[in-house]
Design an enzyme around this catalytic site. Structure first.
Site, mmCIF file in Angstrom:
data_model
loop_
_atom_site.group_PDB
_atom_site.id
_atom_site.type_symbol
_atom_site.label_atom_id
_atom_site.label_comp_id
_atom_site.label_asym_id
_atom_site.label_seq_id
_atom_site.Cartn_x
_atom_site.Cartn_y
_atom_site.Cartn_z
ATOM 1 N N LYS A 118 0.834 -1.198 0.000
ATOM 2 C CA LYS A 118 0.000 0.000 0.000
ATOM 3 C C LYS A 118 0.871 1.252 0.000
ATOM 4 O O LYS A 118 0.662 2.166 -0.802
ATOM 5 C CB LYS A 118 -0.896 -0.029 1.244
ATOM 6 C CG LYS A 118 -2.100 0.867 1.162
ATOM 7 C CD LYS A 118 -2.921 0.793 2.454
ATOM 8 C CE LYS A 118 -3.644 -0.524 2.599
ATOM 9 N NZ LYS A 118 -4.167 -0.724 3.955
ATOM 10 N N ARG A 163 -3.016 3.302 8.611
ATOM 11 C CA ARG A 163 -3.367 2.116 7.828
ATOM 12 C C ARG A 163 -2.232 1.108 7.804
ATOM 13 O O ARG A 163 -1.082 1.460 7.611
ATOM 14 C CB ARG A 163 -3.661 2.525 6.373
ATOM 15 C CG ARG A 163 -4.399 3.817 6.243
ATOM 16 C CD ARG A 163 -4.431 4.340 4.822
ATOM 17 N NE ARG A 163 -5.129 3.456 3.896
ATOM 18 C CZ ARG A 163 -5.189 3.681 2.587
ATOM 19 N NH1 ARG A 163 -4.570 4.723 2.062
ATOM 20 N NH2 ARG A 163 -5.846 2.851 1.817
ATOM 21 N N GLY A 208 -8.565 -6.801 4.045
ATOM 22 C CA GLY A 208 -9.409 -6.862 5.229
ATOM 23 C C GLY A 208 -8.821 -7.631 6.396
ATOM 24 O O GLY A 208 -9.491 -7.869 7.388
ATOM 25 N N MET A 232 -5.969 -6.872 8.204
ATOM 26 C CA MET A 232 -5.378 -6.099 9.290
ATOM 27 C C MET A 232 -6.179 -4.824 9.488
ATOM 28 O O MET A 232 -7.130 -4.558 8.782
ATOM 29 C CB MET A 232 -3.928 -5.833 8.983
ATOM 30 C CG MET A 232 -3.143 -7.131 9.021
ATOM 31 S SD MET A 232 -1.407 -6.881 9.020
ATOM 32 C CE MET A 232 -1.217 -6.012 7.518
ATOM 33 N N ARG A 264 -3.478 -1.343 -6.292
ATOM 34 C CA ARG A 264 -2.672 -2.560 -6.223
ATOM 35 C C ARG A 264 -3.087 -3.425 -7.393
ATOM 36 O O ARG A 264 -4.167 -3.249 -7.955
ATOM 37 C CB ARG A 264 -2.901 -3.295 -4.903
ATOM 38 C CG ARG A 264 -4.332 -3.749 -4.735
ATOM 39 C CD ARG A 264 -4.588 -4.314 -3.359
ATOM 40 N NE ARG A 264 -6.019 -4.406 -3.150
ATOM 41 C CZ ARG A 264 -6.610 -4.335 -1.968
ATOM 42 N NH1 ARG A 264 -5.909 -4.132 -0.873
ATOM 43 N NH2 ARG A 264 -7.911 -4.448 -1.853
ATOM 44 N N HIS A 288 -16.227 -8.372 0.999
ATOM 45 C CA HIS A 288 -15.282 -9.361 1.511
ATOM 46 C C HIS A 288 -15.529 -10.733 0.890
ATOM 47 O O HIS A 288 -14.620 -11.396 0.401
ATOM 48 C CB HIS A 288 -15.400 -9.419 3.030
ATOM 49 C CG HIS A 288 -14.503 -10.446 3.655
ATOM 50 N ND1 HIS A 288 -14.946 -11.699 3.980
ATOM 51 C CD2 HIS A 288 -13.193 -10.410 3.965
ATOM 52 C CE1 HIS A 288 -13.940 -12.387 4.489
ATOM 53 N NE2 HIS A 288 -12.871 -11.626 4.493
ATOM 54 N N ARG A 346 -1.996 -47.508 -15.707
ATOM 55 C CA ARG A 346 -1.967 -48.525 -14.649
ATOM 56 C C ARG A 346 -2.885 -49.681 -15.021
ATOM 57 O O ARG A 346 -4.088 -49.504 -15.102
ATOM 58 C CB ARG A 346 -2.394 -47.909 -13.315
ATOM 59 C CG ARG A 346 -1.350 -46.971 -12.746
ATOM 60 C CD ARG A 346 -1.917 -46.082 -11.685
ATOM 61 N NE ARG A 346 -2.905 -45.187 -12.271
ATOM 62 C CZ ARG A 346 -3.401 -44.127 -11.646
ATOM 63 N NH1 ARG A 346 -3.005 -43.847 -10.429
ATOM 64 N NH2 ARG A 346 -4.293 -43.361 -12.232
ATOM 65 N N ARG A 402 2.343 -49.645 -17.335
ATOM 66 C CA ARG A 402 2.947 -50.260 -16.155
ATOM 67 C C ARG A 402 2.298 -51.609 -15.905
ATOM 68 O O ARG A 402 1.082 -51.732 -15.830
ATOM 69 C CB ARG A 402 2.768 -49.380 -14.929
ATOM 70 C CG ARG A 402 3.406 -50.002 -13.698
ATOM 71 C CD ARG A 402 3.242 -49.149 -12.482
ATOM 72 N NE ARG A 402 1.877 -49.183 -12.001
ATOM 73 C CZ ARG A 402 1.446 -48.436 -10.990
ATOM 74 N NH1 ARG A 402 2.270 -47.597 -10.398
ATOM 75 N NH2 ARG A 402 0.214 -48.518 -10.582
ATOM 76 N N GLU A 431 11.272 -46.039 -7.649
ATOM 77 C CA GLU A 431 10.404 -45.691 -6.524
ATOM 78 C C GLU A 431 11.056 -45.942 -5.178
ATOM 79 O O GLU A 431 10.432 -45.781 -4.141
ATOM 80 C CB GLU A 431 9.112 -46.528 -6.593
ATOM 81 C CG GLU A 431 8.338 -46.303 -7.868
ATOM 82 C CD GLU A 431 7.259 -47.348 -8.062
ATOM 83 O OE1 GLU A 431 6.144 -47.116 -7.612
ATOM 84 O OE2 GLU A 431 7.559 -48.410 -8.645
ATOM 85 N N SER A 462 11.048 -43.935 -15.000
ATOM 86 C CA SER A 462 9.987 -43.003 -14.615
ATOM 87 C C SER A 462 9.978 -42.947 -13.099
ATOM 88 O O SER A 462 9.776 -43.963 -12.437
ATOM 89 C CB SER A 462 8.637 -43.494 -15.146
ATOM 90 O OG SER A 462 7.610 -42.664 -14.655
ATOM 91 N N GLY A 485 8.534 -42.699 -9.829
ATOM 92 C CA GLY A 485 7.202 -42.780 -9.208
ATOM 93 C C GLY A 485 7.296 -42.064 -7.875
ATOM 94 O O GLY A 485 7.626 -42.651 -6.852
ATOM 95 N N ASN A 512 5.220 -40.755 -5.820
ATOM 96 C CA ASN A 512 4.349 -41.054 -4.672
ATOM 97 C C ASN A 512 5.040 -42.054 -3.755
ATOM 98 O O ASN A 512 5.193 -41.819 -2.561
ATOM 99 C CB ASN A 512 3.006 -41.623 -5.132
ATOM 100 C CG ASN A 512 2.170 -40.583 -5.843
ATOM 101 O OD1 ASN A 512 2.523 -39.402 -5.847
ATOM 102 N ND2 ASN A 512 1.087 -41.016 -6.450
ATOM 103 N N ASP A 513 5.466 -43.183 -4.348
ATOM 104 C CA ASP A 513 6.138 -44.188 -3.536
ATOM 105 C C ASP A 513 7.534 -43.743 -3.124
ATOM 106 O O ASP A 513 7.970 -44.005 -2.010
ATOM 107 C CB ASP A 513 6.207 -45.528 -4.282
ATOM 108 C CG ASP A 513 4.971 -46.379 -3.989
ATOM 109 O OD1 ASP A 513 4.430 -46.239 -2.873
ATOM 110 O OD2 ASP A 513 4.558 -47.161 -4.849
ATOM 111 N N CYS A 552 6.094 -39.566 -12.803
ATOM 112 C CA CYS A 552 4.641 -39.709 -12.771
ATOM 113 C C CYS A 552 4.236 -39.639 -11.304
ATOM 114 O O CYS A 552 5.063 -39.708 -10.428
ATOM 115 C CB CYS A 552 4.206 -41.013 -13.419
ATOM 116 S SG CYS A 552 4.935 -42.483 -12.690
ATOM 117 N N TYR A 559 10.196 -35.494 -19.333
ATOM 118 C CA TYR A 559 8.761 -35.234 -19.295
ATOM 119 C C TYR A 559 8.208 -35.308 -17.874
ATOM 120 O O TYR A 559 8.845 -35.856 -16.970
ATOM 121 C CB TYR A 559 8.002 -36.237 -20.188
ATOM 122 C CG TYR A 559 7.993 -37.651 -19.663
ATOM 123 C CD1 TYR A 559 7.030 -38.074 -18.737
ATOM 124 C CD2 TYR A 559 8.951 -38.580 -20.078
ATOM 125 C CE1 TYR A 559 7.028 -39.369 -18.249
ATOM 126 C CE2 TYR A 559 8.956 -39.880 -19.595
ATOM 127 C CZ TYR A 559 7.988 -40.278 -18.682
ATOM 128 O OH TYR A 559 7.993 -41.534 -18.190
#
Ligand code: ADP
Ligand code: MG
Ligand code: MG
Length: 858
Positions: free
Chosen positions: A8, A78, A87, A89, A320, A436, A542, A598, A725, A744, A746, A748-749, A811, A831
């Site tokens: 501001k 301000r 809104g 503060m 802003r 708001h 999968r 896979r 993995e 690739s 993996g 997640n694992d 992946c 990729y």
């Protein structure tokens, strides 16, 4: 200078520099806030003297004196952090008034003087003295009741005097303290209060939701007041230089005549659209248009502005860069490139890839039967369906229990944020497009309708009245944030499509990126969707999902229950044609783009029933004796399935499964070749931890493939690679890459095995880890760079050492996360692969990664 002056303050200074009309003032920097918190809430030496120096400068500029009886200078104090926290503060307006000054001012304009004094007492008591707002509100409400008045506007000067004086007394009762009569004391305390407002619970919540560091601190803007409530030739308003909902190039906003700015955003009176400013204050309107243009030319972006008209003169109070919907962001970026305001590169960098997902929010079916319950303003687009809830806390609770809710309020305030974050959509009875509720919903990308004035919420009875109808808590409504309509009941939604504008942006993104974007798709339908969204192939198909279909599961279960190899082979033979036809469909959908398949990954018990009842049902269905089935289920059970008998470990013990899958893949590819559809299947073996292990399994796969090709006297290209993995596989990547033709990750694992945290059980403690900042982000949605990231880098480096042209991708969830994609780009991956609807997000993220750090050509 946003870091120092706050957003501001920096922009106020910039507007002044551009020659725009800004009320004089000065900014206390964020450094003082940091100092304040590091030094037990105290100020650096000489601070007071410095403030007085600048105060005197403002006095000189305005020709008024702070604390003067005849010509008093009033201030607004301000808050303003580096990034806007709308809104969140606190601000104190009309500071510098006391009993005497007000009385003197009242001789000229009594209504104005007492109204300002009431406002000052209210805000000072709320922000500085910590008096509860609802209690402060009571005073005005009570007087309106006594006098049977509806709107603030109807109060006379005498009424305001009564309200101000009663409020002062009430503050004394509530806090045991007096409102300071000395203006300097007021200013000093207000500055301290703004600093303290940085650490209110609602400011902390907002920072958490928006990932703003706690140690940035806020600046304080001390600015001379201009008065939108001076008389009928005055007004306050807010606006956008372009439409924040659609992106259309038009001055957009609203204003209230004879009001101070807080009245506009508070949503207590519904303001007038800015187009009416044209009629009431034509010259101010023209000036505002001119200023909009100057601001856009300077900031090169759409601005969100606050202004006040004092006795016919326009003043700018804030500018802003404006928040906008994803739709608007895309349209504005495109338009601004056409206007020559920004470059294509800037356009691409400007769109937050995460918001692209909101393009894929469903809309209501055109032909769905709709009963319009209420109409309001279309504050944030999209379709939402849910149960009506009136309390933000309850909204959060119900969502935790798995409900979908629509939060309905008369109006929202910063205290409602947690409920808004949980709800599917938000509906308010009051407020305009910049209320708001509207601002926050747009920022959250949630459908929202505001100012639906036919609605009255009875919080006590937990119901809402709409004309004659009563809607109770728990009733279903449907919310159309695009049209600003509310419907009764649950409406059907339809899947989303890519708009023309977004398509154009994504085409530019494709020209700028190095990373390919593939999709995780298991079915022909998903494959087609992925293509529509621009996927350059399938990075993860999968195969186990193909077994879960109702008519296939029993055959697969028979295979698992087979007593010997012969029986197993028989069951697999039945599955073969089903898998083959799936692959043909997927290959067809991908029209020659690569498909990475896979082989079976999950442990076999996942395909069997768990409870006694389920076992009984299955036993009857597939005609296997109950006891036999039960014994098998028990024998396959694992204590820690994630680390158990799964992935290629299955193929080490039951090679027939992968052989059948290989046969299905190769035969499908041959079938496609016959139909002139190009296919290069990539067969991916999951969970490798050692090169010997991979060699054994890959060997079997290759033998099977070659045997088929030899029998048919045909040839096709195919590849055999692996998922990475496990940390061990990253470390031994050089060995594995000698055998595997592609990698690739993996993730997640890999995240589970690197952190030793099970994703499915993390819910019990992960929130605490985030709260205590052990993790900055959920490592399952945004890649843990320091741990998992380093392992990936090692894997890439060692893998490429033994196989130069090793194709490497990722992946898993992270493939669609912008910050993880940035990492993948830098790590030199080929990729990313993610779920189809995140493909557009990934295309844009990949371009942004390359635009911000182009890879060095080696
Ligand atoms: P927020 O960060 O919540 O928007 P602001 O500091 O912008 O808080 O103040 C809230 C409102 O107070 C503004 O919208 C504006 O209308 C009003 N206001 C702030 N400063 C002044 C001023 N110098 N003169 C008149 N009104 C002001
Ligand atoms: Mg405020
Ligand atoms: Mg503001």
């Amino acid at each position: 200078m946003k870091n120092l002056l706050g957003g501001k303050g920096a922009n106020l200074a910039q507007m002044a520099k551009l020659g725009l009309p800004v009320p004089p003032g000065f900014t206390i920097s964020t450094e003082i806030c940091t100092y304040f918190y590091r030094h037990n809430q105290s100020y650096p030496p000489g601070f007071e003297k410095e403030i007085k120096k600048y105060l005197a400068l403002v006095e000189k500029e305005k020709g008024q004196k702070f604390g003067d009886l005849k010509n008093p200078l009033l201030f607004s104090v301000r808050s303003g952090a580096r990034v806007s926290m709308p809104g969140m503060m606190d601000t104190v307006l009309n500071l510098g008034l006391n009993d005497q000054i007000t009385k003197t001012l009242a001789q000229k304009n009594p209504r104005f003087a007492w109204n300002c004094y009431w406002r000052f007492i209210f805000m000072f008591a709320d922000v500085v003295m910590g008096a509860p707002k609802e209690e402060l509100d009571e005073v005005l409400i009570a007087l309106k009741k006594e006098k049977n008045l509806k709107q603030d506007i109807e109060l006379s000067a005498a009424d305001w005097q009564v309200v101000a004086e009663r409020l002062k007394t009430k503050v004394r009762h509530l806090t045991g303290k007096e409102i300071p009569q000395n203006p300097w004391d007021q200013l000093w305390q207000a500055i301290g209060a703004v600093f303290k407002s940085w650490n209110t619970p609602r400011a902390i919540t907002y920072r958490k939701l928006n990932k703003i560091p706690d140690d940035w601190g806020t600046a304080v803007n001390v600015q001379s007041m201009v008065f939108g409530n001076l008389n009928e030739k005055s007004a306050s308003g807010v606006g956008f230089t372009r439409n924040p909902s659609t992106g259309k190039k038009e001055l957009y906003g609203e204003f209230l005549p004879n009001a101070q700015g807080e009245d506009v955003v508070a949503g207590l009176r519904t303001p007038k659209p800015i187009s009416e400013l044209k009629k009431i204050f034509p010259s101010c309107y023209r000036e505002l248009l001119k200023i909009s243009k100057i601001l856009e030319q300077y900031f090169k972006d759409m601005q969100d502005i606050e202004f006040t008209i004092e006795n016919g003169k326009l003043w700018m109070l804030q500018t802003r860069t404006g928040k906008r919907t994803a739709q608007a962001a895309v349209k504005m970026a495109l338009d601004m490139v056409k206007e020559g305001l920004i470059s294509k590169k800037e356009a691409l960098l400007r769109i937050d890839p995460k918001t692209i997902e909101t393009f894929f929010k469903p809309s209501f079916e055109e032909k769905a039967k709709k009963e319009v319950l209420a109409k309001g303003l279309p504050a944030s687009p999209g379709a939402a369906v849910g149960e009506v809830v009136f309390d933000p806390g309850e909204a959060e609770k119900l969502v935790d229990q798995g409900h979908q809710v629509i939060l309905v309020r008369m109006e929202t305030s910063p205290d409602d944020i947690h409920g808004m974050a949980a709800a599917e959509g938000i509906l308010t009875a009051r407020g305009g497009m910049t209320s708001h509720a509207a601002l926050v919903s747009r920022a959250m990308g949630k459908p929202c309708v505001v100012g639906a004035e036919s609605i009255y919420v009875d919080y006590q009875k937990q119901q809402m009245m709409v004309n004659e109808k009563i809607i109770k808590k728990g009733d279903f409504i449907s919310l159309n944030g695009t049209a600003g309509e509310v419907y009764l009941g649950k409406l059907k939604t339809q899947p989303p499509q890519i708009s023309k504008d977004l398509n154009q942006i994504l085409k530019w993104a494709d020209q700028k990126r190095k990373l390919k974007v593939l999709a995780n798709a298991d079915t022909p339908l998903q494959a087609r969707q992925a293509r529509d969204f621009g996927a350059q192939g399938i990075g993860l198909c999968r195969t186990e999902h193909m077994f879960f279909a109702e008519e296939r599961l029993p055959i697969f279960q028979k295979m698992i229950l087979a007593k010997d190899q012969k029986e197993r082979a028989l069951a697999l033979k039945k599955i073969l044609p089903l898998q083959k036809s799936d692959f043909i469909e997927i290959f067809k959908a991908m029209e020659g783009w690569p498909v990475i398949i896979r082989l079976l990954d999950p442990p076999l018990h996942e395909f069997l029933p768990k409870t006694e009842k389920e076992i009984k049902e299955l036993s009857a269905k597939i005609k296997v004796p109950f006891l036999k089935l039960k014994t098998k289920v028990e024998s396959l059970a694992e204590l820690n399935p994630m680390l158990g008998h799964r992935g290629l470990r299955l193929a080490i013990t039951f090679p027939e499964i992968y052989e059948m899958q290989t046969q299905a893949i190769i035969e499908a590819a041959l079938d496609c070749k016959k139909r002139k559809i190009k296919v290069i299947p990539e067969i991916m073996i999951p969970l490798t931890l050692d090169v010997e292990e991979f060699k054994i399994v890959a060997q079997k796969v290759r033998e099977k493939a070659e045997q088929i090709l030899k029998n048919k006297k045909l040839k096709i290209d195919y590849k055999i690679g692996t998922m990475i993995e496990l940390p061990r596989a990253c470390l031994l990547a050089d060995q594995i890459a000698r055998e595997a033709e592609f990698f690739s990750f993996g993730t997640n694992d890999l995240t589970q095995t690197t952190l030793g945290i099970s994703r499915d059980d993390a819910g019990r403690f992960l929130p605490q880890y985030l709260e205590k900042k052990i993790f900055k982000e959920d490592p399952f949605s945004s890649l843990d760079r320091s741990g998992v990231g380093e392992l990936i880098e090692i894997g890439v480096k060692r893998g490429k050492k033994s196989r130069k042209d090793l194709e490497i991708g990722i992946c898993g969830e992270h493939g669609g996360d912008p910050s993880s994609i940035d990492f993948c780009h830098r790590a030199g991956l080929d990729y990313v692969s993610c779920s189809p609807f995140r493909v557009p997000v990934a295309r844009l993220s990949a371009a942004q990664a390359n635009l911000t750090s182009p890879l060095r050509k080696n």
